[in-house]
Motif scaffolding. Structure first.
Motif, PDB file in Angstrom:
ATOM      1  N   THR A 166       5.061   7.487  -1.941  1.00  0.00           N
ATOM      2  CA  THR A 166       2.900   7.349  -1.838  1.00  0.00           C
ATOM      3  C   THR A 166       2.871   8.321  -2.324  1.00  0.00           C
ATOM      4  O   THR A 166       3.276   9.094  -2.512  1.00  0.00           O
ATOM      5  CB  THR A 166       2.803   6.894  -0.507  1.00  0.00           C
ATOM      6  OG1 THR A 166       3.446   8.212   0.503  1.00  0.00           O
ATOM      7  CG2 THR A 166       3.612   5.671   0.069  1.00  0.00           C
ATOM      8  N   VAL A 214       5.315   2.190   2.634  1.00  0.00           N
ATOM      9  CA  VAL A 214       4.343   1.524   2.968  1.00  0.00           C
ATOM     10  C   VAL A 214       4.815  -0.126   2.998  1.00  0.00           C
ATOM     11  O   VAL A 214       5.512  -0.436   2.242  1.00  0.00           O
ATOM     12  CB  VAL A 214       3.108   1.781   2.903  1.00  0.00           C
ATOM     13  CG1 VAL A 214       2.409   3.123   3.380  1.00  0.00           C
ATOM     14  CG2 VAL A 214       2.770   1.242   1.502  1.00  0.00           C
ATOM     15  N   GLY A 239       2.707   2.968   8.189  1.00  0.00           N
ATOM     16  CA  GLY A 239       1.138   3.054   7.763  1.00  0.00           C
ATOM     17  C   GLY A 239       0.150   1.856   8.227  1.00  0.00           C
ATOM     18  O   GLY A 239      -0.595   1.529   8.118  1.00  0.00           O
ATOM     19  N   SER A 240       1.708   0.886   8.651  1.00  0.00           N
ATOM     20  CA  SER A 240       0.739  -0.015   8.901  1.00  0.00           C
ATOM     21  C   SER A 240       1.964  -0.795   9.137  1.00  0.00           C
ATOM     22  O   SER A 240       2.975  -0.694   9.586  1.00  0.00           O
ATOM     23  CB  SER A 240       0.215  -1.658   7.777  1.00  0.00           C
ATOM     24  OG  SER A 240       0.793  -1.545   6.667  1.00  0.00           O
ATOM     25  N   LYS A 436      -4.856  -3.477  -3.021  1.00  0.00           N
ATOM     26  CA  LYS A 436      -4.238  -2.585  -2.450  1.00  0.00           C
ATOM     27  C   LYS A 436      -4.977  -0.607  -2.704  1.00  0.00           C
ATOM     28  O   LYS A 436      -5.545  -0.802  -3.141  1.00  0.00           O
ATOM     29  CB  LYS A 436      -2.716  -2.321  -2.917  1.00  0.00           C
ATOM     30  CG  LYS A 436      -1.822  -3.125  -2.542  1.00  0.00           C
ATOM     31  CD  LYS A 436      -0.638  -3.167  -2.539  1.00  0.00           C
ATOM     32  CE  LYS A 436       0.273  -4.498  -2.466  1.00  0.00           C
ATOM     33  NZ  LYS A 436       0.485  -5.434  -3.082  1.00  0.00           N
ATOM     34  N   LYS A 441      -1.457   0.057   1.141  1.00  0.00           N
ATOM     35  CA  LYS A 441      -1.703  -0.810   2.089  1.00  0.00           C
ATOM     36  C   LYS A 441      -2.358  -1.761   1.537  1.00  0.00           C
ATOM     37  O   LYS A 441      -3.520  -1.516   0.631  1.00  0.00           O
ATOM     38  CB  LYS A 441      -2.055  -0.019   2.803  1.00  0.00           C
ATOM     39  CG  LYS A 441      -1.441   1.228   2.960  1.00  0.00           C
ATOM     40  CD  LYS A 441      -2.811   1.598   4.861  1.00  0.00           C
ATOM     41  CE  LYS A 441      -1.799   2.922   5.602  1.00  0.00           C
ATOM     42  NZ  LYS A 441      -2.934   3.519   6.495  1.00  0.00           N
TER      43      LYS A 441
END
Length: 452
Positions: A166, A214, A239-240, A436, A441
């Motif tokens: 990332t 992520v 991140g999620s 995204k 994400k």
């Protein structure tokens, strides 16, 4: 980090694109970057905005700013040009460093021109980092963090080959870089825009043993025809929330090495679900984000998750600190609950809850997302609210499928049978891929904007 870069000079330290730096080369460039900043008047407390991509020089710029005790302002590429300028103006910086190869949407001093000749300076005892989080008022929200000492715990961690997937201007990318540099690991930088082909190649060619994803990035790698086998020794996903089916797939592919981390820009290191506690025979262990970090307080208040501790931001730049307004507590904006064993479960983001039906009940989109990807042929799913005159909001799902033939009626029937009538999708859209954010994400805000 300086200690780590001052031993075994010829060992590789930083790799990105065509650039490969040994520890000695990285240390030399780091100090010359600090000299260049200092010669331009940057000192303790001064703001330096960094609008840079994933390059070794950019990673070392971050360290150089902190070495001087200056205030580093991460500038990510998501905002539009006007908001980028507003962000920099609001952050009260002394200068902007840009990488023109990354983007030309912001004026500043080119990173390549920054290294300077030695000047007299001493390392500063403290530093500040400011990270962009967006805002609902039209103004950028800038989370302020001070040095928290979290990396001291990794002083005796063995060196690894770390891949950063990332952007280094986001929390997960910054953390991957800091982890690598404080453990004397080799740090390999993926491109600024994630590419599964490149990720798979780097894992293979650079013999990567540790990486951070992520969830959508991890899904793309798992779906890749050349997905690596059990080479990875340590994987962090954050991140999620992860879809349980995908977590199971990752464990079956890579072994018990997948660790979930729950945190956010404003509050990092909230919980961790260690790989050793993930049990494929216990479905609940695939849904939880783990127990709270021992240094953090975590509470649920009417379903909302609140946190307090050393990894929570001081507050937003230009606003009163949390210590004055909320006794240090921060509302994460997530909805969740604890089980009897103290494991935390994320039910949804507050902004992603769909309020629908005759009695305005809550549909937790994350629960629906997870169920949809458990259906045969469904690779990715995102449930969002669509404005509806009769229901207030209607459930609409966007799907990525294995093929063109998708039985929407079967999907609706499966949802009703498993989750109830309230969760039935009123609309279904099949897409070749889900939009995204830059960090990777699923961008539900962009999906919701399609209904305006």
């Amino acid at each position: 980090m300086l200690e780590r870069l001052s031993t075994d000079d010829e060992r590789e330290a930083l790799i990105g694109g065509d650039t490969r730096l040994t520890r000695a080369q990285a240390r030399d460039l780091l100090l010359r970057l600090a000299d260049g900043l200092a010669s331009r008047g940057v000192g303790p407390g001064d703001g330096v905005a960094a609008f840079v991509g994933n390059t070794p020089e950019a990673v070392l710029l971050v360290v150089a700013v902190h070495l001087l005790g200056a205030r580093l302002v991460y500038v990510p590429p998501e905002p539009g040009t006007n908001e980028l300028k507003a962000l920099v103006e609001r952050a009260d910086v002394k200068g902007v460093v840009v990488d023109p190869a990354f983007s030309t949407r912001l004026d500043g001093r080119p990173l390549a021109d920054l290294p300077g000749e030695p000047v007299e300076r001493t390392p500063a005892p403290d530093y500040t980092t400011i990270m962009y989080t967006g805002g609902t008022t039209g103004l950028p929200k800038l989370a302020v963090h001070h040095a928290d000492g979290r990396w001291e715990a990794f002083r005796h961690t063995p060196a690894m080959n770390v891949l950063c997937n990332t952007l280094i201007t986001h929390g997960s990318g910054a953390a991957a870089c800091q982890l690598a540099l404080t453990t004397a690991s080799k740090l390999v930088l993926g491109p600024s825009v994630f590419d599964a082909d490149t990720c798979v190649r780097l894992i293979r060619d650079e013999k990567i043993t540790m990486t951070v994803f992520v969830p959508p990035m991890m899904y793309e790698v798992l779906d890749h025809p050349d997905c690596p086998g059990p080479q990875l020794g340590y994987v962090i996903v954050g991140g999620s929330a992860l879809a349980p089916r995908r977590l199971r797939q990752a464990v079956e592919r890579w072994g018990p090495v997948v660790n979930q981390a729950y945190g956010m820009t404003e509050a990092m290191s909230i919980t961790m679900m260690p790989a050793a506690e993930v049990d494929l025979d216990r479905p609940d262990s695939l849904r939880t984000v783990g127990r709270p970090n021992p240094l953090m307080e975590v509470e649920t208040r009417d379903g909302d998750i609140w946190v307090r501790g050393p990894f929570v931001m001081q507050g937003y730049w230009g606003e009163a600190p949390l210590s004055e307004t909320a006794d240090g507590w921060f509302n994460t904006g997530d909805v969740g609950h604890f089980d009897d064993d103290g494991y935390l479960y994320l039910d949804d983001r507050s902004k992603d809850v769909i309020v629908t039906g005759r009695t305005s009940d809550n549909v937790y989109s994350r629960l629906l997302d997870d169920f949809l990807v458990s259906l045969p042929g469904i690779r990715q799913a995102a449930a969002v609210a669509r404005p509806d005159e009769a229901l207030g909001e209607a459930v609409h799902v966007f799907l990525v499928a294995d093929g063109p033939d998708v039985d929407v009626d079967r999907i609706r029937a499966s949802v009703v049978a498993e989750l109830g009538e309230l969760y039935q999708p009123r609309g279904v859209t099949i897409l070749p891929e889900l939009p995204k954010t830059t960090i990777g994400k699923v961008d539900k805000r962009k999906l919701r904007s399609l209904f305006r």
